[in-house]
Design a protein around this motif. Structure first.
Motif, short mmCIF file in Angstrom:
data_model
loop_
_atom_site.label_atom_id
_atom_site.label_comp_id
_atom_site.label_asym_id
_atom_site.label_seq_id
_atom_site.Cartn_x
_atom_site.Cartn_y
_atom_site.Cartn_z
N HIS B 185 0.84 -1.19 0.00
CA HIS B 185 0.00 0.00 0.00
C HIS B 185 0.88 1.25 0.00
N VAL B 186 0.49 2.22 -0.81
CA VAL B 186 1.21 3.51 -0.84
C VAL B 186 0.20 4.63 -0.61
N THR B 187 0.50 5.49 0.34
CA THR B 187 -0.33 6.67 0.59
C THR B 187 0.42 7.90 0.10
N LYS B 188 -0.28 8.75 -0.65
CA LYS B 188 0.36 9.95 -1.21
C LYS B 188 -0.41 11.19 -0.75
N LEU B 189 0.32 12.22 -0.42
CA LEU B 189 -0.33 13.47 0.00
C LEU B 189 0.42 14.68 -0.54
N ASP B 190 -0.34 15.69 -0.96
CA ASP B 190 0.25 16.99 -1.27
C ASP B 190 -0.08 17.92 -0.12
N ALA B 306 5.06 4.13 2.26
CA ALA B 306 4.90 2.75 1.78
C ALA B 306 4.68 1.82 2.95
N LEU B 307 3.66 0.96 2.83
CA LEU B 307 3.35 0.02 3.93
C LEU B 307 3.17 -1.39 3.38
N ASP B 308 3.37 -2.37 4.27
CA ASP B 308 3.07 -3.74 3.87
C ASP B 308 1.61 -4.05 4.18
N ALA B 309 1.18 -5.27 3.93
CA ALA B 309 -0.24 -5.62 4.06
C ALA B 309 -0.73 -5.50 5.50
N ASN B 310 0.20 -5.56 6.45
CA ASN B 310 -0.18 -5.49 7.86
C ASN B 310 -0.11 -4.07 8.44
N GLY B 311 0.12 -3.12 7.56
CA GLY B 311 0.22 -1.75 8.05
C GLY B 311 1.57 -1.44 8.66
N LYS B 312 2.55 -2.24 8.35
CA LYS B 312 3.91 -1.96 8.82
C LYS B 312 4.56 -1.01 7.81
N ILE B 313 5.09 0.11 8.33
CA ILE B 313 5.67 1.12 7.44
C ILE B 313 7.02 0.61 6.90
N LEU B 314 7.17 0.71 5.58
CA LEU B 314 8.39 0.25 4.93
C LEU B 314 9.33 1.40 4.58
N ALA B 315 8.73 2.50 4.17
CA ALA B 315 9.58 3.62 3.73
C ALA B 315 8.75 4.89 3.63
N VAL B 382 4.48 13.51 8.59
CA VAL B 382 4.43 12.13 9.08
C VAL B 382 3.05 11.79 9.61
N GLU B 383 2.51 12.66 10.45
CA GLU B 383 1.23 12.34 11.12
C GLU B 383 0.04 12.40 10.18
N ARG B 384 0.12 13.21 9.14
CA ARG B 384 -0.95 13.19 8.13
C ARG B 384 -0.86 11.89 7.31
N LEU B 385 0.38 11.54 6.93
CA LEU B 385 0.54 10.31 6.13
C LEU B 385 0.05 9.09 6.89
N VAL B 386 0.45 8.99 8.14
CA VAL B 386 0.09 7.82 8.94
C VAL B 386 -1.43 7.74 9.10
N GLU B 387 -2.05 8.87 9.38
CA GLU B 387 -3.50 8.90 9.59
C GLU B 387 -4.24 8.49 8.31
N VAL B 388 -3.82 9.07 7.20
CA VAL B 388 -4.50 8.77 5.94
C VAL B 388 -4.27 7.31 5.55
#
Lengths: 266, 787
Positions: B185-190, B306-315, B382-388
């Motif tokens: 999973h990849v989360t993107k934010l501007d 970037a996260l894995d399927a378990n919500g573990k942050i990769l990068a 960081v906190e916006r990315l994690v929340e989203v």
């Protein structure tokens, strides 16, 4: 601030004479609009005619079916007037929403109306109640008084002495404050006095305070929020700035009108 | 714990003089023959100066002189500088253009000073300033950092191509790219981190006094670091040798970073005082402050997680354009680099991070450190990315955080920082309890019945404070070391003066530093005075910013107090006729171990000075010690803020109904002052999130140039805060302190925006999230339904 001559007349006649002799002069009522622009050197009046020593220009009085407020009555004194709070709490709430305690303890109703700031609160109350503005020369209906942004029907040398508000059975003011200045981003005053129904809006219009006749028509059937449910006003002619778009202001007019109606009927 | 020692909520000593109007601020200082400086400022954001005619102004009443940038240059007064070297990714040094204190040939932002009138009164000076004729050739302006580098954008400094100061990066791009390629999973934010105006209550001021008899210059100014100001004004600007320049920063009414920097006005006042041989004073008015105080933030960022399927942050990767304004302010280069990208790991175990930062010039006021300085920007990313990411993946946001928290210390992040201590689960857990997160769903339903959308937002932030180990910052490009100094002077009567290189401008050092001394020496709190802010009185010091006064400034005092105890024990040994090793010191009393022989601290102090019990050969008289303390690491305050708010569906207005802050600041000296710092920080952070924003129009005019258009947070905009603490001591300083001054401003913007987006069900909303902006967002969300 540039230099100016400072006059403190004790009668309206003297004040008018001083204004006639000083065409670039300005009346000082509360000073909360005038003094900041003078300090920033954006205004350069040659003379300041301070009205604070003129007798008989302050006070809230009930005269028959009207409330008459002296032009030099401070916002705090109007807001705290027990007779007004008993008779027309909707009007008393208007000065209570202006600025902060410092402003309310200096600012006056006459100054606010004469300045006709497009975001000021009192113009909505005057137009929303069909007030009469009484000057040293004549009586002017609110409908004829506010002629546009920072402009009024006042002529050279004309001084507001008092404002007469007809007592309305139902009246209320709803204000959405400008986040920075505390002025009305949009303010809506509604009233019902017999068949006379008024909805007046300040803050929103690019030409200053105005009445919403479409709402007034709809309210003739029943003076209630439900009567204008779903009604809107067009965004054209609304102010646009970094704080609110014309669409948002137009939307707020309808929201605040409904809330004011609910309050007036409460 | 004693009533006035460490941990006691002692009332602030300094408040009596402040609340009774007896503070002595720079503008309160008057000198015989004082004159006033009035600056002639550019009304244009970008223009060539074709000519300046001061002849009419010079003949105006009360005018002593009118000075211009050409004269400043011919007197060889140096340019203002930025003292932190940043290298671009290609290895080239940052490109800093000239910043003269008075512009001579070109102006680059509205408010740029082009001349100064020295007059007897301010009114006379203002009258004359209007007579200075400046012929400008107006040029097109660029104010948007995202447009500054574009081909064809107005070129601000002729020697700086594409308005680009540096193109810096941190982290391993290759590792990050690999992690993203493998991510589930990849989360993107501007993200736009909005520009802020500091608005300290006391505006900036300077009073310069040249003494022709001694050739000495004295400057009273509103500085958070008077010694650094003296060093820069002496060594780089060349105003006077360091020993011929005295800088006094007396009572200072708030800084928030904006008073760290060396500004044109103080340089001009010093120069003018020597020229006219009279004291020259300048006090900013609020309009000047809006235009010329260094602003804060102003980042444009694209960030991805970037996260894995378990919500573990990769990068994590981020690309930021930082607007530094028209000129590089004193520490501007460090804020969007080493104070920003180094915190992008947050409280999380993130294996790979890569961040690119382009710093650009624009035709706007300079931007530099403002409460939090880089760390609020990092926390927001960081906190916006994690929340989203949590919402997108259908994982509870608190749970996703827990899955990624760092739990073992020390922890080396991929972006330089080595976290030394913390317990992030503890602060999250405690905050969730105080905020009654369990009851939120019911409260949300109740709010909906009243036409309100209720939302809840977390911010589990981290910051690097206790700035900073000198060798470490030196290796990153800092032009100075960031240690702190203290001198403890014990008087013969046993009272104590502490001379500190820290500077108080609202923090309450006169109270907290005295608490430390009272506790350590066992003497009454009232017997301790704190002296700061005068280069003639206090040894060289680095000043106050970056939440460093406790962790670094007080550590220096501890070290000096250690030396005092050693020396005092020697004196006591002679007095009590015992071996030095047998002397014990406790609760203000020296005793001989195993006996009832003792001497009070005051008696020992007197004996140190009268020196009747020992010879000069045995011991030096006196009791005064100095220490320069250099920290071993940054400190890492961290915690969890939870914001609960209502959005009025009809108007978009946001009301914060509940705020919980649980912070880990390590050891706390005065919990009342700490709580006040947290409150103030949250207010500023909420201000950024909901109200504040400095906006320039396309011509470079500041649209929000007064309190009528720039929304400052007010008391009624905020609820009562629920403040809690957890404690892990910092192993990096003797008291275990971490610092508390910036935490609130760092944590809170993300908590607010996370709560608003939770309430209205959108991914993103720009700051400031005004009622108008929230309503507009709601319309967009409802649009498909209506169509």
């Amino acid at each position: 601030m540039y230099n100016f001559t400072f006059h403190r007349p004790t009668t309206v006649r003297q004040a008018a004479g001083l204004l006639a002799r000083n065409p670039d002069g300005k009346l000082l009522a509360g000073g909360h609009s005038l003094l900041p622009v003078m300090k920033q050197r954006l205004a350069q009046p040659s003379a300041i005619v301070d009205l604070s020593l003129v007798e008989g220009m302050s006070g809230v009085e009930v005269k028959g079916r009207s409330v008459v407020i002296g032009a030099m009555t401070r916002h705090a004194d109007v807001a705290n007037s027990q007779v007004l709070k008993d008779l027309m709490p909707g009007l008393a709430s208007v000065p209570g929403s202006i600025g902060d305690p410092q402003v309310r303890n200096r600012g006056t109703i006459g100054g606010s109306i004469a300045n006709n700031d497009p975001n000021a609160d009192y113009p909505a109350a005057c137009l929303g109640l069909g007030a009469t503005i009484i000057t040293n020369k004549r009586r002017i209906a609110a409908d004829d008084f506010f002629t546009g942004m920072f402009s009024t029907a006042l002529e050279e040398g004309e001084i507001i002495v008092k404002v007469s508000f007809p007592v309305a059975k139902k009246a209320a003011y709803e204000k959405f404050k400008h986040p920075a200045s505390g002025f009305a981003l949009v303010g809506v005053f509604v009233s019902k006095r017999g068949p006379d129904i008024r909805v007046a809006v300040t803050g929103a219009g690019s030409n200053g305070v105005f009445r919403v006749t479409s709402f007034e028509e709809a309210l003739k059937k029943r003076f209630a929020a439900k009567s204008i449910e779903g009604m809107t006003i067009p965004a054209s002619g609304m102010n646009a700035d970094i704080h609110a778009s014309p669409e948002y202001r137009a939307h707020l007019v309808a929201v605040l009108a409904r809330r004011a109606l609910a309050k007036a009927n409460a | 714990m004693s009533a006035t020692g460490i941990g006691a909520p002692v009332r602030r000593k300094e408040d009596f003089r402040f609340i009774t109007g007896q503070g002595q601020y720079t503008d309160d200082v008057t000198r015989p023959g004082e004159t006033r400086a009035v600056f002639v400022r550019s009304p244009h954001a970008h223009a060539n100066i074709k000519s300046i005619d001061v002849s009419a102004a010079k003949t105006m009443p009360g005018v002593i002189d009118v000075l211009t940038g050409a004269q400043l240059a011919s007197d060889k007064i140096g340019n203002l500088i930025c003292g932190w070297m940043i290298h671009s990714k290609d290895g080239s040094p940052m490109k800093m253009s000239a910043h003269p204190a008075l512009a001579a040939t070109k102006v680059n932002c509205v408010g740029d000073a082009v001349a100064v009138v020295i007059a007897v009164t301010i009114a006379q000076g203002k009258d004359a300033a209007e007579k200075v004729k400046v012929d400008y050739e107006v040029l097109p302006a660029v104010v948007d950092p995202a447009k500054a580098q574009a081909a064809g954008a107005p070129q601000i400094h002729p020697d700086i191509a594409n308005n680009t100061i540096y193109q810096w990066h941190l982290g391993e791009k290759k590792d990050v790219d690999v992690a993203f390629a493998a991510a589930k999973h990849v989360t993107k934010l501007d993200i736009i981190n909005n520009r802020l105006v500091p608005n300290a209550m006391e505006p900036r001021a300077a009073l310069a006094d040249y003494d022709a008899g001694t050739d000495n210059l004295t400057l009273w100014n509103t500085s958070q670091n008077p010694h650094v100001a003296r060093l820069v004004i002496s060594a780089f600007i060349g105003m006077a040798p360091e020993h011929k320049l005295r800088v006094i920063a007396p009572d200072v009414g708030g800084g928030f970073g904006s008073k760290i920097f060396i500004y044109p006005e103080e340089v001009v006042c010093l120069w003018a005082s020597r020229k006219v041989k009279r004291p020259v004073k300048w006090t900013s008015d609020r309009s000047e402050a809006f235009l010329t105080d260094a602003h804060g933030r102003d980042h444009v960022t694209h960030a991805e997680l970037a996260l894995d399927a378990n919500g573990k942050i990769l990068a994590l990767r981020a690309k930021t354009i930082a607007n530094l304004g028209a000129y590089m302010s004193t520490f501007s280069s460090s804020v969007p680099t080493y104070l920003y990208a180094t915190l992008l790991s947050g409280q999380y175990n993130i294996p790979s991070i890569y961040c690119e930062v382009d710093a650009v010039y624009t035709n706007t006021a300079p931007v530099d450190a403002y409460r939090g300085a880089g760390r609020p920007e990092a926390t927001f990313v960081v906190e916006r990315l994690v929340e989203v990411a949590a919402r997108q993946m259908g994982i509870d946001p608190a749970d996703l955080r827990r899955r990624n928290f760092i739990t073992a210390f020390p922890h080396q992040t991929p972006v330089i920082m080595a976290y030394d201590a913390g317990d992030y689960n503890a602060s999250l857990k405690k905050a969730m309890e105080i905020a009654d997160v369990k009851g939120f769903a019911k409260r949300k339903r109740d709010a909906a019945r009243n036409g309100k959308l209720r939302g809840l937002g977390y911010s589990t932030y981290i910051e690097a404070c206790g700035i900073a180990p000198s060798q470490a910052v030196g290796s990153l490009g800092a032009g100075v070391g960031l240690w702190e100094s203290a001198e403890v002077r014990v008087n013969p009567t046993g009272s104590v003066e502490v001379l500190t290189g820290s500077h108080a401008h609202g923090q309450g050092h006169e109270t907290t530093f005295a608490q430390l001394v009272s506790e350590r020496l066992g003497i009454p709190f009232e017997n301790v005075s704190i002296v700061h802010g005068d280069t003639d009185k206090v040894q060289f010091g680095m000043g106050t910013y970056g939440s460093r006064s406790g962790a670094v400034g007080m550590s220096a005092i501890v070290k000096a107090l250690d030396k005092i105890e050693i020396k005092a024990k020697k004196v006591a040994a002679f007095m009590l006729e015992a071996a030095e090793g047998d002397i014990e010191f406790k609760d203000g009393k020296f005793t001989v171990a195993g006996t009832d022989k003792s001497a009070a601290f005051g008696d020992v102090a007197l004996n140190a000075y009268i020196a009747h019990k020992f010879t000069g050969a045995e011991l030096e008289p006196g009791l005064k010690e100095t220490s320069f303390y250099d920290p071993t690491n940054f400190t890492f305050p961290a915690g969890c803020h939870i914001c609960e708010l209502d959005v009025d569906i009809e108007t978009g207005k946001v009301d914060i109904v509940n705020w919980t802050a649980v912070d880990d600041f390590g050891t706390i000296i005065n919990p009342m002052i700490v709580e006040g710092q947290v409150h103030g920080g949250i207010a500023q952070g909420v201000g950024q999130a909901l109200m504040e924003g400095a906006f320039y129009d396309a011509n470079g005019q500041l649209v929000t140039g007064s309190m009528m258009d720039y929304t400052m947070p007010r008391a009624h905009d905020l609820p009562s805060f629920h403040v809690g603490l957890t404690e892990t001591k910092s192993p990096s300083n003797p008291l275990g302190m971490k610092g508390c001054g910036e935490a609130g401003a760092i944590a809170s913007p993300a908590a607010v925006i996370n709560a608003i987006t939770d309430a209205i069900g959108t991914e993103n909303i720009a700051m400031p999230a005004t009622a108008s902006a929230v309503w507009t967002a709601l319309q967009k969300l409802q649009a498909p339904k209506a169509a």
